[in-house]
Write an enzyme that holds these catalytic residues in place. Structure first.
Site, mmCIF file in Angstrom:
data_model
loop_
_atom_site.group_PDB
_atom_site.id
_atom_site.type_symbol
_atom_site.label_atom_id
_atom_site.label_comp_id
_atom_site.label_asym_id
_atom_site.label_seq_id
_atom_site.Cartn_x
_atom_site.Cartn_y
_atom_site.Cartn_z
ATOM 1 N N THR A 1 33.728 12.820 -30.248
ATOM 2 C CA THR A 1 35.106 12.451 -29.939
ATOM 3 C C THR A 1 35.949 12.234 -31.202
ATOM 4 O O THR A 1 35.406 11.863 -32.247
ATOM 5 C CB THR A 1 35.105 11.150 -29.096
ATOM 6 O OG1 THR A 1 36.382 10.537 -29.153
ATOM 7 C CG2 THR A 1 34.105 10.123 -29.623
ATOM 8 N N ASP A 2 37.252 12.412 -31.056
ATOM 9 C CA ASP A 2 38.164 12.136 -32.182
ATOM 10 C C ASP A 2 38.136 10.659 -32.575
ATOM 11 O O ASP A 2 38.518 10.285 -33.682
ATOM 12 C CB ASP A 2 39.608 12.575 -31.856
ATOM 13 C CG ASP A 2 40.195 11.953 -30.584
ATOM 14 O OD1 ASP A 2 39.497 11.171 -29.913
ATOM 15 O OD2 ASP A 2 41.363 12.269 -30.271
ATOM 16 N N GLU A 3 37.673 9.801 -31.637
ATOM 17 C CA GLU A 3 37.704 8.358 -31.904
ATOM 18 C C GLU A 3 36.779 7.956 -33.052
ATOM 19 O O GLU A 3 36.927 6.866 -33.603
ATOM 20 C CB GLU A 3 37.368 7.577 -30.626
ATOM 21 C CG GLU A 3 38.375 7.838 -29.520
ATOM 22 C CD GLU A 3 38.306 6.830 -28.388
ATOM 23 O OE1 GLU A 3 37.949 5.677 -28.641
ATOM 24 O OE2 GLU A 3 38.619 7.225 -27.254
ATOM 25 N N TYR B 1 32.363 1.641 -28.483
ATOM 26 C CA TYR B 1 32.218 3.031 -28.003
ATOM 27 C C TYR B 1 32.219 4.011 -29.175
ATOM 28 O O TYR B 1 31.280 4.775 -29.378
ATOM 29 C CB TYR B 1 33.360 3.386 -27.028
ATOM 30 C CG TYR B 1 33.511 4.882 -26.794
ATOM 31 C CD1 TYR B 1 32.507 5.608 -26.165
ATOM 32 C CD2 TYR B 1 34.659 5.575 -27.212
ATOM 33 C CE1 TYR B 1 32.633 6.983 -25.965
ATOM 34 C CE2 TYR B 1 34.783 6.945 -27.007
ATOM 35 C CZ TYR B 1 33.773 7.643 -26.383
ATOM 36 O OH TYR B 1 33.888 9.002 -26.190
ATOM 37 N N LYS C 1 29.190 6.277 -30.982
ATOM 38 C CA LYS C 1 29.331 7.748 -31.003
ATOM 39 C C LYS C 1 29.235 8.250 -32.445
ATOM 40 O O LYS C 1 28.614 9.276 -32.721
ATOM 41 C CB LYS C 1 30.671 8.184 -30.397
ATOM 42 C CG LYS C 1 30.803 8.018 -28.899
ATOM 43 C CD LYS C 1 29.861 8.910 -28.101
ATOM 44 C CE LYS C 1 30.236 10.392 -28.182
ATOM 45 N NZ LYS C 1 29.327 11.208 -27.328
HETATM 46 N N1 LIG Z 1 36.886 11.939 -21.890
HETATM 47 C C1 LIG Z 1 37.369 12.241 -23.072
HETATM 48 O O1 LIG Z 1 38.598 12.215 -23.270
HETATM 49 C C2 LIG Z 1 36.465 12.679 -24.195
HETATM 50 C C3 LIG Z 1 37.046 13.230 -25.350
HETATM 51 C C4 LIG Z 1 36.214 13.677 -26.370
HETATM 52 C C5 LIG Z 1 34.844 13.576 -26.232
HETATM 53 N N2 LIG Z 1 34.307 13.026 -25.124
HETATM 54 C C6 LIG Z 1 32.832 12.979 -25.033
HETATM 55 O O2 LIG Z 1 32.452 13.891 -24.022
HETATM 56 C C7 LIG Z 1 31.262 13.430 -23.359
HETATM 57 C C8 LIG Z 1 31.490 13.397 -21.862
HETATM 58 O O3 LIG Z 1 32.588 12.523 -21.572
HETATM 59 P P1 LIG Z 1 33.168 12.369 -20.100
HETATM 60 O O4 LIG Z 1 34.578 11.970 -20.232
HETATM 61 O O5 LIG Z 1 32.800 13.554 -19.295
HETATM 62 O O6 LIG Z 1 32.325 11.110 -19.598
HETATM 63 P P2 LIG Z 1 31.881 10.644 -18.160
HETATM 64 O O7 LIG Z 1 31.764 9.161 -18.271
HETATM 65 O O8 LIG Z 1 32.715 11.235 -17.089
HETATM 66 O O9 LIG Z 1 30.415 11.278 -17.999
HETATM 67 C C9 LIG Z 1 29.302 10.851 -18.701
HETATM 68 C C10 LIG Z 1 28.074 11.368 -17.988
HETATM 69 O O10 LIG Z 1 26.910 10.953 -18.733
HETATM 70 C C11 LIG Z 1 25.952 10.421 -17.818
HETATM 71 N N3 LIG Z 1 25.127 9.463 -18.549
HETATM 72 C C12 LIG Z 1 25.509 8.264 -19.074
HETATM 73 N N4 LIG Z 1 24.472 7.690 -19.699
HETATM 74 C C13 LIG Z 1 23.429 8.542 -19.573
HETATM 75 C C14 LIG Z 1 22.098 8.515 -20.027
HETATM 76 N N5 LIG Z 1 21.614 7.492 -20.721
HETATM 77 N N6 LIG Z 1 21.300 9.571 -19.744
HETATM 78 C C15 LIG Z 1 21.767 10.624 -19.018
HETATM 79 N N7 LIG Z 1 23.022 10.687 -18.561
HETATM 80 C C16 LIG Z 1 23.845 9.662 -18.847
HETATM 81 C C17 LIG Z 1 26.782 9.797 -16.703
HETATM 82 O O11 LIG Z 1 26.032 9.629 -15.514
HETATM 83 C C18 LIG Z 1 27.900 10.804 -16.569
HETATM 84 O O12 LIG Z 1 27.535 11.856 -15.697
HETATM 85 C C19 LIG Z 1 30.953 12.075 -23.986
HETATM 86 O O13 LIG Z 1 29.951 12.245 -24.951
HETATM 87 C C20 LIG Z 1 32.254 11.637 -24.624
HETATM 88 O O14 LIG Z 1 32.026 10.813 -25.733
HETATM 89 C C21 LIG Z 1 35.092 12.576 -24.094
#
Ligand SMILES: NC(=O)c1ccc[n+]([C@@H]2O[C@H](COP(=O)([O-])OP(=O)(O)OC[C@H]3O[C@@H](n4cnc5c(N)ncnc54)[C@H](O)[C@@H]3O)[C@@H](O)[C@H]2O)c1
Length: 329
Positions: A118-120, A142, A146
């Site tokens: 993530t950008d964070e 968080y 990450k």
């Molecule tokens: N949402 C955003 O804006 C954003 C932006 C950049 C990067 N990201 C990154 O993208 C990824 C997905 O984000 P998202 O928004 O889809 O999140 P989300 O919370 O919708 O989904 C996360 C998924 O991971 C699963 N999970 C959590 N802990 C787990 C574990 N220990 N083992 C197996 N599965 C597990 C959850 O059940 C869920 O299905 C993350 O790594 C996040 O840091 C998100």
């Protein structure tokens, strides 16, 4: 290509799986713990095997890897900054231990590994944009966990020669996003006539990226990226949170009077911004501008009550009450 997609039942992971299966004909196995954010329903329209378990569990990881895959793509994470402030425990376990277990499994088998980040991890920036060589200065539990995972991934490339890649995305939005996050929260509250709680002055700037653009970017880096490198994948438009909420008011026809300013999140970062020249040089370009993507997203939530109704009437209500000190209608 055969892929193990960890966290593939969540928001971005399920959109990525859909793109890989439909547009690329990939064979995909999903490993997901099905936390509150992970849902079988997100993959209902796709014929992909789902192994339910945590990435921190080596036996489940081995089961999901089966006879082997061409690459592991790790989305699995706890993703809500507010929850990381209230309860950091799961963030440390999943991001630190979970990433370690996956990296070990990849190392044993010599499997290419892509970490979704993530950008964070770069922290807040007042002007200009972060590049991949900017220092990591995360500010919440968080983003700190990450960032720790990113460093561990980089160490496996450096120390063991593992083929790793890191994709750092900016704020994603689109279908299947759990309604604790800004855009779906505001859309559903607007549709229900509930107040629209804006943190602080609402002037926090985010770099909005349509989820399918991120999914395509990750696939692009997986295919064309240089092992050992990180790639920023930023959206085409920046927008303040307040502006996002105002646009949602317009798109849903909700009354402006629903807007309500609430106490800011502790340590709330003011602005995130990613420079994405490196991934552009590989041939990726965001295709969806914010105005169009937001319209599509609002429409998706309007048309998919069956998806969000069980969430909004379930555990999410208690979370919302704890977080905002009021009930949902
Ligand atoms: N949402 C955003 O804006 C954003 C932006 C950049 C990067 N990201 C990154 O993208 C990824 C997905 O984000 P998202 O928004 O889809 O999140 P989300 O919370 O919708 O989904 C996360 C998924 O991971 C699963 N999970 C959590 N802990 C787990 C574990 N220990 N083992 C197996 N599965 C597990 C959850 O059940 C869920 O299905 C993350 O790594 C996040 O840091 C998100």
């Amino acid at each position: 290509m055969k892929l193990l997609v960890c966290g593939g039942a969540g928001f971005i992971g399920s959109n990525f799986v859909r793109i890989r299966v439909r547009d690329h004909g990939d064979e995909v196995v999903v490993l997901d713990k099905l936390t509150y954010a992970g849902r079988r329903e997100n993959l209902e329209d796709l014929d992909v095997p789902l192994v339910v378990g945590g990435i921190e569990d080596p036996e489940k990881v081995a089961e999901a890897l089966g006879d082997g895959v061409d690459a592991i793509v790790n989305f699995a994470a706890e993703t809500h900054v507010d929850r990381s402030i209230a309860e950091p425990d799961a963030f440390v376990r999943t991001h630190a231990v979970g990433t370690y277990v996956l990296l070990e499994a990849a190392r044993e088998r010599g499997t290419r590994y892509l970490q979704v980040s993530t950008d964070e991890v770069y922290g807040s920036i007042e002007e200009g944009s972060f590049t991949e060589s900017s220092p990591l200065q995360p500010s919440s539990p968080y983003s700190a966990t990450k960032a720790g995972a990113d460093l561990l991934v980089a160490s496996y490339a450096h120390t063991f020669g593992l083929e790793t890649l890191i994709c750092r995305g900016s704020n994603n939005y689109g279908p299947y996003q759990y309604p604790e996050k800004l855009i779906p929260l505001m859309v559903l509250n607007a549709l229900h006539g509930d107040p629209l709680p804006v943190y602080g002055d609402g002037q926090q700037v985010r770099n909005w990226l349509y989820v399918e653009d991120f999914g395509r970017g990750i696939g692009h880096v997986l295919a064309h990226g240089t092992p050992g490198e990180a790639y920023n994948v930023g959206g085409p438009d920046e927008c303040t949170n307040l502006e996002v909420v105002r646009r949602i008011i317009e798109l849903t026809g909700a009354p402006e009077s629903l807007l309500e300013y609430v106490t800011d999140r502790p340590g709330h970062d003011r602005r995130y911004s990613l420079g994405s020249e490196k991934v552009r040089a590989l041939g990726w370009e965001a295709q969806v501008r914010f105005a169009e993507g937001l319209e599509r997203t609002v429409r998706w939530y309007q048309e998919h009550e069956d998806w969000w109704a069980p969430i909004r009437s379930g555990d999410f209500r208690a979370y919302y009450e704890r977080q905002y000190g009021r009930s949902l209608s």
